[in-house]
Design a protein around this motif. Structure first.
Motif, mmCIF file in Angstrom:
data_model
loop_
_atom_site.group_PDB
_atom_site.id
_atom_site.type_symbol
_atom_site.label_atom_id
_atom_site.label_comp_id
_atom_site.label_asym_id
_atom_site.label_seq_id
_atom_site.Cartn_x
_atom_site.Cartn_y
_atom_site.Cartn_z
ATOM 1 N N MET A 47 8.018 -15.023 -3.902
ATOM 2 C CA MET A 47 7.658 -16.383 -4.276
ATOM 3 C C MET A 47 7.921 -17.391 -3.166
ATOM 4 S SD MET A 47 6.320 -16.220 -7.255
ATOM 5 C CE MET A 47 5.750 -14.507 -7.175
ATOM 6 N N ILE A 57 -0.759 -23.134 -5.638
ATOM 7 C CA ILE A 57 -0.624 -22.635 -7.006
ATOM 8 C C ILE A 57 -1.571 -23.410 -7.918
ATOM 9 C CG2 ILE A 57 0.968 -22.126 -8.885
ATOM 10 C CD1 ILE A 57 3.263 -22.371 -6.859
ATOM 11 N N GLU A 87 -1.032 -19.956 -12.028
ATOM 12 C CA GLU A 87 -0.063 -20.319 -13.064
ATOM 13 C C GLU A 87 -0.772 -20.336 -14.405
ATOM 14 O OE1 GLU A 87 1.964 -22.726 -15.998
ATOM 15 O OE2 GLU A 87 0.019 -23.187 -15.102
ATOM 16 N N ARG A 192 -0.448 -13.378 -6.794
ATOM 17 C CA ARG A 192 0.758 -13.727 -7.537
ATOM 18 C C ARG A 192 0.355 -14.491 -8.806
ATOM 19 N NH1 ARG A 192 1.341 -15.076 -2.220
ATOM 20 N NH2 ARG A 192 3.025 -14.109 -1.020
ATOM 21 N N ASN A 194 2.169 -16.646 -12.166
ATOM 22 C CA ASN A 194 3.301 -17.160 -12.935
ATOM 23 C C ASN A 194 2.894 -17.210 -14.404
ATOM 24 O OD1 ASN A 194 6.026 -18.800 -12.789
ATOM 25 N ND2 ASN A 194 4.700 -19.867 -14.231
ATOM 26 N N GLU A 196 4.038 -18.187 -18.175
ATOM 27 C CA GLU A 196 4.999 -18.883 -19.037
ATOM 28 C C GLU A 196 4.783 -18.476 -20.488
ATOM 29 O OE1 GLU A 196 6.129 -23.322 -20.661
ATOM 30 O OE2 GLU A 196 5.174 -23.169 -18.696
ATOM 31 N N VAL A 225 5.747 -13.329 -12.102
ATOM 32 C CA VAL A 225 7.034 -13.927 -12.446
ATOM 33 C C VAL A 225 6.933 -14.499 -13.855
ATOM 34 C CG1 VAL A 225 6.378 -16.093 -11.286
ATOM 35 C CG2 VAL A 225 8.771 -15.651 -11.811
ATOM 36 N N ALA A 227 8.281 -16.967 -16.906
ATOM 37 C CA ALA A 227 8.975 -18.239 -17.108
ATOM 38 C C ALA A 227 8.987 -18.570 -18.593
ATOM 39 C CB ALA A 227 8.275 -19.349 -16.322
ATOM 40 N N CYS A 252 11.971 -13.896 -12.533
ATOM 41 C CA CYS A 252 11.890 -14.892 -13.592
ATOM 42 C C CYS A 252 12.335 -16.244 -13.055
ATOM 43 C CB CYS A 252 12.731 -14.484 -14.799
ATOM 44 S SG CYS A 252 14.518 -14.547 -14.508
ATOM 45 N N SER A 253 12.042 -17.285 -13.833
ATOM 46 C CA SER A 253 12.498 -18.634 -13.480
ATOM 47 C C SER A 253 13.065 -19.302 -14.726
ATOM 48 C CB SER A 253 11.338 -19.458 -12.906
ATOM 49 O OG SER A 253 10.385 -19.735 -13.915
ATOM 50 N N GLN A 282 11.086 -23.773 -10.589
ATOM 51 C CA GLN A 282 9.819 -24.501 -10.733
ATOM 52 C C GLN A 282 10.165 -25.873 -11.283
ATOM 53 O OE1 GLN A 282 8.292 -21.385 -13.142
ATOM 54 N NE2 GLN A 282 7.114 -20.488 -11.483
ATOM 55 N N HIS A 309 9.228 -24.193 -6.189
ATOM 56 C CA HIS A 309 7.865 -24.638 -6.460
ATOM 57 C C HIS A 309 7.906 -25.967 -7.216
ATOM 58 C CE1 HIS A 309 6.512 -20.122 -6.535
ATOM 59 N NE2 HIS A 309 6.933 -20.511 -5.339
#
Length: 347
Positions: A47, A57, A87, A192, A194, A196, A225, A227, A252-253, A282, A309
């Motif tokens: 990341m 992103i 994302e 990549r 993300n 959520e 990843v 989130a 993870c975030s 993030q 990010h």
């Protein structure tokens, strides 16, 4: 006179104690600032930015250019930058399919209503439910006339307006169909992503387990990843890592609580005690009265091998500022706009 002299001596002694304590605290603060930070992500961090410019992103695929969280929006972002990071938000349907949606209901973004968990994905497709709306809602429930998505110039978009890669054709000429996380992962096998988790509680856990199953199926641990703003889901991320139930490269975030914990620790140079297993923060540039977009905070996060990010950035000057402080990723609703800013750096 004697009492006055005794009082003065006591006062001086009290001040000496206070000053000594303050000096000790300052020394401890300084020493803690010099001590090396442990890596919260043990491997090379995917990341982190590559080169001088942050990752581009696409927020919901770039949801001011095309209807958000649709496969078409992500193809549009891909046409801007083949290395774009995507994302997205997911919720699980009645028949156990993870679909892309910022909301847990269908009222705001489609031409139907109801909670996503009350719909089968198969029915969303069979009925050709259209995910190209920006309807008014209150608490996730339709509260007025439906409104079609329009770009910044007021123009309506169609799936045929996208610049697709060679060999890819629109799924439908007029309707933006429901998109699954699996479709997104397979359409862009090298990008990549993300993800959520939007649902909470038991339902959120179910959605998370399905996301993990897909990551396992496609060996996507080094590019996906997870989130969530729900503390119970982030806590489960931590438990999974400590129990060894996910690979070492699991990413993870944290949500607000996790960010707040790190922020407070680093204020006192005590972030060397931050031990959460994670790979990226993030962040908004500001949270209430607290400024998060600072070079010092970014560097301190980098000291822990954590990427940084920022969201959701649509102003070119703000984009340039974040480049200057060393951000690893910039999340935007306008992929073309951010790409133009990057192009101005000649790289």
């Amino acid at each position: 006179m004697e009492q006055t002299a005794t009082a003065k001596k006591g006062l001086k002694k009290g001040w000496r104690i206070v000053l000594t304590v303050l000096a000790v605290l300052l020394i401890i603060y300084a020493v803690m600032g010099l001590l090396p930070r442990g890596k919260n992500y043990s491997l090379a961090n995917p990341m982190m930015k590559e080169g001088d410019l942050p990752l581009l992103i696409a927020h919901g695929g770039g949801n001011k250019e095309f209807p958000d969280n649709t496969l078409e929006a992500f193809y549009n972002a891909y046409s801007v930058d083949k290395n774009v990071m995507m994302e997205t938000d997911v919720s699980i349907t009645k028949d156990g399919v993870l679909i892309l949606s910022h909301d847990t209901t269908l009222d705001r973004k489609t031409n139907v209503t109801g909670s996503i968990v009350d719909w089968n994905y198969s029915d969303l497709i069979a009925q050709k439910v259209d995910f190209s709306y920006t309807n008014p809602t209150e608490d996730g429930v339709l509260s007025g006339d439906r409104v079609r998505f329009a770009d910044e110039n007021g123009g309506r978009r169609f799936p045929t307006d996208v610049e697709y890669p060679e060999g890819i054709v629109p799924r439908d000429e007029t309707v933006f169909l429901a998109t699954t996380l699996e479709e997104l992962m397979t359409a862009f096998p090298n990008n990549r992503i993300n993800v959520e988790i939007k649902q909470s509680g038991e339902l959120g856990m179910k959605a998370m387990k399905e996301a993990l199953r897909l990551m396992e199926k496609y060996d996507a641990w080094d590019r996906v990843v997870l989130a969530s703003f729900h503390n119970e889901i982030y806590d489960e991320y931590q438990r999974l890592q400590k129990a060894g139930e996910v690979p070492e490269g699991f990413m993870c975030s944290p949500g607000v609580a996790g960010v707040a914990k790190f922020y407070l620790l680093q204020l006192f140079n005590a972030d060397l005690f931050h031990s959460d297993g994670m790979c990226v923060f993030q962040l908004p540039t500001k949270y209430s009265v607290i400024t998060l977009a600072t070079e010092r905070l970014v560097q301190r996060m980098h000291d822990h091998n954590l990427a940084v990010h920022f969201w959701t950035i649509n102003d070119p000057e703000e984009m340039r500022f974040l480049i200057g402080i060393g951000a690893d990723g910039i999340m935007t609703d306008y992929p073309h706009r951010l790409a133009e800013v990057y192009a101005s750096y000649g790289k």
